[in-house]
Enzyme design. Structure first.
Site, PDB file in Angstrom:
ATOM      1  N   GLY A 194     -11.270 -84.384  -7.738  1.00 18.84           N
ATOM      2  CA  GLY A 194     -11.869 -85.540  -8.384  1.00 18.84           C
ATOM      3  C   GLY A 194     -12.056 -85.415  -9.876  1.00 18.84           C
ATOM      4  O   GLY A 194     -12.591 -86.324 -10.503  1.00 18.84           O
ATOM      5  N   ARG A 244      -3.055 -68.592  -8.448  1.00 18.18           N
ATOM      6  CA  ARG A 244      -2.764 -67.285  -9.057  1.00 18.18           C
ATOM      7  C   ARG A 244      -3.553 -66.175  -8.359  1.00 18.18           C
ATOM      8  O   ARG A 244      -3.038 -65.064  -8.163  1.00 18.18           O
ATOM      9  CB  ARG A 244      -3.084 -67.319 -10.554  1.00 18.18           C
ATOM     10  CG  ARG A 244      -2.030 -68.022 -11.404  1.00 18.18           C
ATOM     11  CD  ARG A 244      -2.331 -67.814 -12.884  1.00 18.18           C
ATOM     12  NE  ARG A 244      -1.330 -68.375 -13.755  1.00 18.18           N
ATOM     13  CZ  ARG A 244      -0.205 -67.773 -14.125  1.00 18.18           C
ATOM     14  NH1 ARG A 244       0.081 -66.573 -13.638  1.00 18.18           N
ATOM     15  NH2 ARG A 244       0.647 -68.344 -14.964  1.00 18.18           N
ATOM     16  N   LYS A 272     -10.052 -86.413   6.963  1.00 20.40           N
ATOM     17  CA  LYS A 272     -10.970 -85.375   6.491  1.00 20.40           C
ATOM     18  C   LYS A 272     -12.236 -85.338   7.333  1.00 20.40           C
ATOM     19  O   LYS A 272     -12.811 -86.377   7.657  1.00 20.40           O
ATOM     20  CB  LYS A 272     -11.362 -85.619   5.027  1.00 20.40           C
ATOM     21  CG  LYS A 272     -10.282 -85.281   4.017  1.00 20.40           C
ATOM     22  CD  LYS A 272     -10.836 -85.378   2.606  1.00 20.40           C
ATOM     23  CE  LYS A 272      -9.748 -85.200   1.563  1.00 20.40           C
ATOM     24  NZ  LYS A 272      -9.262 -83.810   1.493  1.00 20.40           N
ATOM     25  N   GLY A 304      -5.069 -87.116  -4.694  1.00 18.37           N
ATOM     26  CA  GLY A 304      -5.933 -88.222  -4.293  1.00 18.37           C
ATOM     27  C   GLY A 304      -6.266 -89.123  -5.450  1.00 18.37           C
ATOM     28  O   GLY A 304      -5.583 -90.112  -5.730  1.00 18.37           O
ATOM     29  N   SER A 305      -7.311 -88.752  -6.191  1.00 13.67           N
ATOM     30  CA  SER A 305      -7.764 -89.561  -7.319  1.00 13.67           C
ATOM     31  C   SER A 305      -6.671 -89.720  -8.364  1.00 13.67           C
ATOM     32  O   SER A 305      -6.630 -90.720  -9.084  1.00 13.67           O
ATOM     33  CB  SER A 305      -9.003 -88.918  -7.954  1.00 13.67           C
ATOM     34  OG  SER A 305      -9.955 -88.561  -6.980  1.00 13.67           O
ATOM     35  N   GLY A 345      -7.559 -81.642  -8.521  1.00  8.93           N
ATOM     36  CA  GLY A 345      -7.389 -81.873  -9.950  1.00  8.93           C
ATOM     37  C   GLY A 345      -5.977 -82.201 -10.383  1.00  8.93           C
ATOM     38  O   GLY A 345      -5.690 -82.259 -11.580  1.00  8.93           O
ATOM     39  N   ASP A 393      -4.218 -88.947  -0.636  1.00  8.18           N
ATOM     40  CA  ASP A 393      -5.485 -89.469  -0.126  1.00  8.18           C
ATOM     41  C   ASP A 393      -5.463 -90.992  -0.158  1.00  8.18           C
ATOM     42  O   ASP A 393      -5.047 -91.593  -1.161  1.00  8.18           O
ATOM     43  CB  ASP A 393      -6.652 -88.988  -0.991  1.00  8.18           C
ATOM     44  CG  ASP A 393      -7.010 -87.534  -0.757  1.00  8.18           C
ATOM     45  OD1 ASP A 393      -6.473 -86.925   0.180  1.00  8.18           O
ATOM     46  OD2 ASP A 393      -7.847 -87.004  -1.525  1.00  8.18           O
TER      47      ASP A 393
END
Length: 302
Positions: free
Chosen positions: A161, A173, A89, A243-244, A222, A32
Site C-alpha cells: 500500500g 535479497r 485474502k 494491488g494498489s 510496494g 488485487d
C-alpha cells in the site's frame, strides 16, 4: 494387488497438486481486486489470477480500523466474472475465514499481513486445506516456517500500500543471500543454522540442495510501476503480486497492461522503455522511511 488410487485426491488437495497450481502462475502477474468490475479489468490486462480482498492496501492504510476477509457476497461474483483463477485474502491465524473462502470456491488463499491479524502467535495450519496457500516472508526462516505449515507459494512482504518497492527488494535479497549462504555449508552447519533461526531442518537441507526455495517465490508489497515489476523479476522472483499500484493509478487498465508486459520483458531495456512510457501517472505512494514501526504491516506474523 495395488491399492486403488483416489482420483479426487490427486486432483485437489495434495501437497503435490497445491504446489503444482502455484507453479502454474509462474511468470505472471496476480492483481488485487475488490469487485467483479476490477476483476474484469485485471483479466483484460493479462493477469494470470486475481486476488479478492475488502479494499486495496493503500485504502486499508488510509481507512484504518480492522481489515477482514472480502465480503462473502462479492467473492462468487468475482469468480463468475473471470476465466482466470480467483484467490482470496484471510487474516493471519483466522482458520474460519480461510475455511469460508475455501467453501466459496477460491483457487488459492493468501494468509495476509495486510489484513488485521486474528492471532499474534500462530498462523493457520494450512496442511489440512484442499486449497493452496500463499504467505509473505521477509527472510528465509520466515519463508521456511510458512512452507512447513503448508504454504504452496511464498511472496515477499514488502510494505503493501505504499507504492515504495524498497522493502520488497530488501526481503528478496535477504532470502537469496541466506540461500547462497546455506549452499556453502556442511550438514552440521545447516543443522546449526536451522536451530539458530528456528527453521525446520528438513526444509533447510532441501533448500540448500535445490539452491532455491522448494516452492515458487513471488514479489509483493510496494510494486507500483512497470519498472518496479521488472526489478523484482531481475532479483529472481517467479512472478508479481500488485494491488494498489494498478487501481491506485491514473489509468488502471493501462497500468495493469504495462506491468504485465514489463514482467514478460523484464530483461529487455529497450522494450521496457517503451512499456514504461505508456501507462500514465502511477499511484502517489508513501516512502517506507516515513513510516513509524506501528504503521508497518510487514512485522505482522513471523
Amino acid at each position: 494387488m495395488s491399492e486403488k488410487t483416489d482420483l479426487s485426491e490427486l486432483r485437489r488437495g495434495t501437497e503435490l497438486v497445491k504446489r503444482g497450481f502455484a507453479r502454474m502462475q509462474k511468470g505472471g502477474v496476480i492483481m488485487d481486486v475488490v469487485d467483479a468490475e476490477q476483476a474484469r479489468i485485471a483479466e483484460d490486462a493479462g493477469a494470470v489470477a486475481v486476488m479478492a480482498l475488502e479494499s486495496v492496501p493503500a485504502d486499508i492504510r488510509k481507512r484504518g480500523g480492522v481489515a477482514r476477509m472480502p465480503d462473502p457476497d462479492i467473492v462468487p461474483e468475482i469468480i463468475d466474472e473471470v476465466s482466470i483463477p480467483a484467490m482470496g485474502k484471510s487474516r493471519i491465524g483466522h482458520t474460519k475465514e480461510a475455511e469460508i473462502l475455501e467453501s466459496l470456491g477460491v483457487d488459492m488463499i493468501d494468509e495476509s499481513e495486510v489484513l488485521t491479524p486474528a492471532d499474534d502467535r500462530y498462523h493457520i495450519d494450512k496442511r489440512h486445506f484442499t486449497a493452496p496457500f500463499v504467505c509473505g516472508a521477509r527472510n528465509l526462516q520466515e519463508a521456511l516456517r510458512r512452507i512447513d505449515e503448508g504454504a504452496a507459494m511464498i511472496r515477499t512482504k514488502g510494505e503493501a500500500g505504499t507504492g515504495d518497492v524498497n522493502q520488497a527488494v530488501h526481503h528478496q535479497r535477504n532470502i537469496k543471500s541466506s540461500i547462497r549462504e546455506l549452499v556453502g555449508k556442511s550438514y552440521e552447519e545447516r543443522e546449526r543454522w536451522a536451530r539458530d533461526h528456528e527453521a525446520p531442518a528438513e526444509l533447510v537441507h532441501e533448500t540448500a540442495e535445490m539452491g532455491r526455495l522448494p516452492v515458487v517465490n513471488f514479489a509483493a508489497g510496494g510494486i507500483a510501476t512497470p519498472a518496479d515489476a521488472a526489478l523484482m523479476m531481475h532479483h529472481g522472483c517467479d512472478g508479481i503480486f500488485v494491488g494498489s499500484g494498478v487501481f491506485g493509478a491514473e489509468n488502471p487498465r493501462a497500468m495493469g497492461r504495462a506491468i504485465v508486459e514489463a514482467v514478460n520483458n523484464w530483461d529487455d531495456p529497450d522494450e521496457l522503455a517503451q512499456i514504461a512510457s505508456n501507462p500514465g501517472k502511477g499511484m502517489k505512494g508513501e516512502a517506507n522511511a516515513d513510516l513509524s514501526e506501528g504503521e508497518k504491516l510487514q512485522t505482522r506474523g513471523v
